[in-house]
Design a protein around this motif. Structure first.
Motif, PDB file in Angstrom:
ATOM      1  N   THR A   8       0.876  -1.373  -0.084  1.00 60.20           N
ATOM      2  CA  THR A   8       0.273   0.070   0.000  1.00 60.20           C
ATOM      3  C   THR A   8       0.934   1.409   0.126  1.00 60.20           C
ATOM      4  O   THR A   8       1.899   1.265   0.716  1.00 60.20           O
ATOM      5  N   GLN A   9       0.601   2.240  -0.700  1.00 61.08           N
ATOM      6  CA  GLN A   9       1.203   3.473  -1.108  1.00 61.08           C
ATOM      7  C   GLN A   9       0.550   4.440   0.104  1.00 61.08           C
ATOM      8  O   GLN A   9      -0.629   4.758   0.026  1.00 61.08           O
ATOM      9  N   ARG A  10       1.381   4.737   0.993  1.00 63.77           N
ATOM     10  CA  ARG A  10       0.998   6.074   2.049  1.00 63.77           C
ATOM     11  C   ARG A  10       1.280   7.296   1.542  1.00 63.77           C
ATOM     12  O   ARG A  10       2.491   7.575   1.455  1.00 63.77           O
ATOM     13  N   VAL A  11       0.288   8.246   1.405  1.00 62.76           N
ATOM     14  CA  VAL A  11       0.339   9.302   0.974  1.00 62.76           C
ATOM     15  C   VAL A  11       0.175  10.413   1.843  1.00 62.76           C
ATOM     16  O   VAL A  11      -1.103  10.330   2.534  1.00 62.76           O
ATOM     17  N   LEU A  12       0.937  11.362   2.278  1.00 63.39           N
ATOM     18  CA  LEU A  12       0.768  12.420   3.034  1.00 63.39           C
ATOM     19  C   LEU A  12       0.433  13.855   2.099  1.00 63.39           C
ATOM     20  O   LEU A  12       1.278  14.394   1.301  1.00 63.39           O
ATOM     21  N   LEU A  13      -0.839  14.023   1.892  1.00 65.94           N
ATOM     22  CA  LEU A  13      -1.372  15.261   1.363  1.00 65.94           C
ATOM     23  C   LEU A  13      -1.523  16.365   2.118  1.00 65.94           C
ATOM     24  O   LEU A  13      -2.044  16.704   2.887  1.00 65.94           O
ATOM     25  N   VAL A  14      -0.536  17.588   1.782  1.00 67.87           N
ATOM     26  CA  VAL A  14      -0.295  18.662   2.402  1.00 67.87           C
ATOM     27  C   VAL A  14      -1.131  19.731   1.658  1.00 67.87           C
ATOM     28  O   VAL A  14      -0.690  20.148   0.489  1.00 67.87           O
ATOM     29  N   GLU A  15      -2.462  20.114   1.723  1.00 69.09           N
ATOM     30  CA  GLU A  15      -3.160  21.066   0.991  1.00 69.09           C
ATOM     31  C   GLU A  15      -4.018  21.823   1.768  1.00 69.09           C
ATOM     32  O   GLU A  15      -5.114  21.279   2.652  1.00 69.09           O
ATOM     33  N   ASP A  16      -4.169  23.089   1.779  1.00 69.21           N
ATOM     34  CA  ASP A  16      -5.058  23.884   2.596  1.00 69.21           C
ATOM     35  C   ASP A  16      -6.288  24.333   2.145  1.00 69.21           C
ATOM     36  O   ASP A  16      -7.284  24.939   2.841  1.00 69.21           O
ATOM     37  N   ASP A  17      -6.437  23.877   0.754  1.00 64.93           N
ATOM     38  CA  ASP A  17      -7.830  24.142   0.213  1.00 64.93           C
ATOM     39  C   ASP A  17      -8.794  22.939   0.285  1.00 64.93           C
ATOM     40  O   ASP A  17      -8.396  21.705  -0.374  1.00 64.93           O
ATOM     41  N   PRO A  18      -9.778  22.738   1.101  1.00 61.45           N
ATOM     42  CA  PRO A  18     -10.473  21.654   1.372  1.00 61.45           C
ATOM     43  C   PRO A  18     -11.325  20.855   0.351  1.00 61.45           C
ATOM     44  O   PRO A  18     -11.145  19.649   0.043  1.00 61.45           O
ATOM     45  N   ALA A  19     -11.470  21.868  -0.778  1.00 60.27           N
ATOM     46  CA  ALA A  19     -12.169  21.256  -1.957  1.00 60.27           C
ATOM     47  C   ALA A  19     -11.221  20.453  -2.870  1.00 60.27           C
ATOM     48  O   ALA A  19     -11.416  19.433  -3.229  1.00 60.27           O
ATOM     49  N   ASP A  20      -9.947  20.995  -2.865  1.00 63.44           N
ATOM     50  CA  ASP A  20      -8.800  20.498  -3.775  1.00 63.44           C
ATOM     51  C   ASP A  20      -8.444  19.163  -3.207  1.00 63.44           C
ATOM     52  O   ASP A  20      -8.033  18.146  -3.626  1.00 63.44           O
ATOM     53  N   ALA A  21      -8.290  19.220  -1.823  1.00 66.01           N
ATOM     54  CA  ALA A  21      -7.714  18.146  -1.085  1.00 66.01           C
ATOM     55  C   ALA A  21      -8.859  17.064  -1.117  1.00 66.01           C
ATOM     56  O   ALA A  21      -8.502  15.901  -1.334  1.00 66.01           O
ATOM     57  N   GLN A  22      -9.916  17.219  -1.132  1.00 66.06           N
ATOM     58  CA  GLN A  22     -11.195  16.196  -1.493  1.00 66.06           C
ATOM     59  C   GLN A  22     -10.685  15.555  -2.712  1.00 66.06           C
ATOM     60  O   GLN A  22     -11.004  14.245  -3.087  1.00 66.06           O
ATOM     61  N   LEU A  23     -10.845  16.631  -3.687  1.00 67.13           N
ATOM     62  CA  LEU A  23     -10.588  15.969  -5.096  1.00 67.13           C
ATOM     63  C   LEU A  23      -9.616  15.195  -5.379  1.00 67.13           C
ATOM     64  O   LEU A  23      -9.573  14.240  -5.938  1.00 67.13           O
ATOM     65  N   TYR A  24      -8.264  15.632  -4.791  1.00 62.88           N
ATOM     66  CA  TYR A  24      -7.158  14.814  -5.087  1.00 62.88           C
ATOM     67  C   TYR A  24      -7.343  13.179  -4.159  1.00 62.88           C
ATOM     68  O   TYR A  24      -6.778  12.423  -4.901  1.00 62.88           O
ATOM     69  N   GLN A  25      -7.868  13.283  -2.995  1.00 64.19           N
ATOM     70  CA  GLN A  25      -7.991  12.090  -2.305  1.00 64.19           C
ATOM     71  C   GLN A  25      -9.031  11.234  -3.226  1.00 64.19           C
ATOM     72  O   GLN A  25      -8.852  10.012  -3.316  1.00 64.19           O
TER      73      GLN A  25
END
Length: 385
Positions: A8-25
């Motif tokens: 499993t690839q563990r990704v730490l997403l560092v993003e302060d825009d909630p909409a962008d963060a949800q999109l990338y996830q």
């Protein structure tokens, strides 16, 4: 941590825009639901934080558990490349993919130059592009870390060979000089020990040169006087081996200054030594020729029987011919490969090392049969004149 390809690839997403963060996830997990992609795509676990402080805290507490950081450079508590530098300062072994809202290739390239594995422009991100970028970044970082580990090991090997082993061999040779053999049998024994000691010293120099070559993939070439190198190495050869005859001829009307580096001595020494130690006669005879030929760089890549037309650049040709048993045509390519012993045993390092350095110099190595007996080794180097 660098993930195994099937883990499993563990990704730490560092993003302060909630909409962008949800999109990338959603993008990262979208391919997992695709039956066609799920067979090959690794599973992904995403942890999302909004600030640099939170990202650094996560990396500090669980660095070995994170495979890649998806990093927005502009956060509430940090902006631009200071964000990237802070992440790499805390955990240099993690793969980083920079997210930027600016469609500027130079910014992304600078991020890579500063240590990121890749960059993505937010408006151009798709699920497949994002997933592949993350996977490639992890693999690229894994390979980078492996190369760094190998370089560290090579540095240790270089130290052991060039210092520890060489120093011990020097001690042995020093004590041998103090011995006074009582008769022919003792003289023969001492001579063999001294020869073995000299060979150890030569091997340390060859291995050290090879390690140096591996550590410096882009050699800094300079103008080297080939004639001076030959003077030094032929004198060295005659001092260490009795009964040899060296017939030397040079083209004094042409320049023999070549593009090489300080290891050219090791290259010439290996060819000369091979010619002597593999000779099965009581009095080895060497013929050493230096001349300038006109051949283009492309011409050097052709088979020897096709390289007869006039070229564009002057090339210095060093030719060393011996009168030994020769190398069968079927073995001439094998003896310049690593781990091949070649004729009459040996380590297999000599001619492989020669080829490695000659190619680093932009030159070419040829091996042909001598007439009526023996081998001709021809080194073609670019003239620095």
């Amino acid at each position: 941590m660098v993930a195994d390809r099937q883990a499993t690839q563990r990704v730490l997403l560092v993003e302060d825009d909630p909409a962008d963060a949800q999109l990338y996830q959603t993008m990262l997990q979208q391919l997992q639901a695709d039956s066609l992609e799920a067979m090959t795509a690794p599973s992904v676990a995403v942890e999302h934080v909004e600030t640099l402080e939170a990202a650094l805290s996560t990396l500090h507490d669980d660095a070995d558990g994170i495979d890649v950081v998806l990093l927005d450079l502009n956060l509430a508590d940090s902006v631009a490349f200071s964000t990237l530098e802070a992440v790499l300062e805390v955990e240099a072994n993690v793969a980083v993919v920079v997210l930027t809202g600016i469609d500027d290739g130079s910014l992304g390239l600078e991020a890579v130059e500063r240590g990121a594995q890749d960059f993505l422009v937010k408006d151009h991100v798709t699920p497949r592009v994002l997933t592949r970028t993350v996977t490639y970044a992890i693999e690229r970082k894994r390979r980078t870390l492996e190369l760094e580990r190998q370089r560290r090991e090579l540095a240790v090997l270089n130290w052991l060979v060039r210092h520890e082993i060489r120093d011990d061999a020097a001690v042995v040779l020093g004590w041998i000089d103090e011995l006074e053999p009582a008769g022919p049998t003792e003289e023969r024994i001492v001579s063999r020990i001294a020869g073995a000691g000299d060979h150890i010293v030569e091997l340390t120099e060859s291995v050290g040169a090879m390690v140096q070559a591996l550590e410096e993939p882009e050699p800094a070439l300079e103008s080297i006087h080939l004639e001076t190198v030959l003077d030094e190495e032929i004198t060295r050869l005659e001092e260490r081996h009795d009964g040899i005859s060296v017939d030397r001829e040079s083209d004094h009307e042409a320049s023999t200054v070549v593009c090489a580096d300080r290891f050219l001595n090791v290259v010439v020494r290996n060819v000369l030594t091979n010619a002597v130690v593999h000779d099965d006669t009581d009095a080895p005879e060497l013929s050493v020729r230096v001349r300038t030929v006109e051949r283009s760089r492309d011409d050097l890549e052709k088979p020897s029987d096709e390289r007869r037309a006039d070229g564009e650049d002057d090339t210095v040709c060093l030719e060393i011919a011996d009168t030994g048993p020769g190398i069968p045509a079927t073995e001439r390519r094998r003896v310049i490969e690593p781990n091949e012993s070649g004729r009459q045993g040996g380590t297999g390092l000599g001619l492989y090392l020669v080829r490695t350095f000659v190619e680093r110099y932009g030159g070419h190595l040829e091996i042909e049969a001598n007439q009526p007996r023996g081998t001709v080794v021809r080194i073609l180097l670019e003239s620095a004149a």
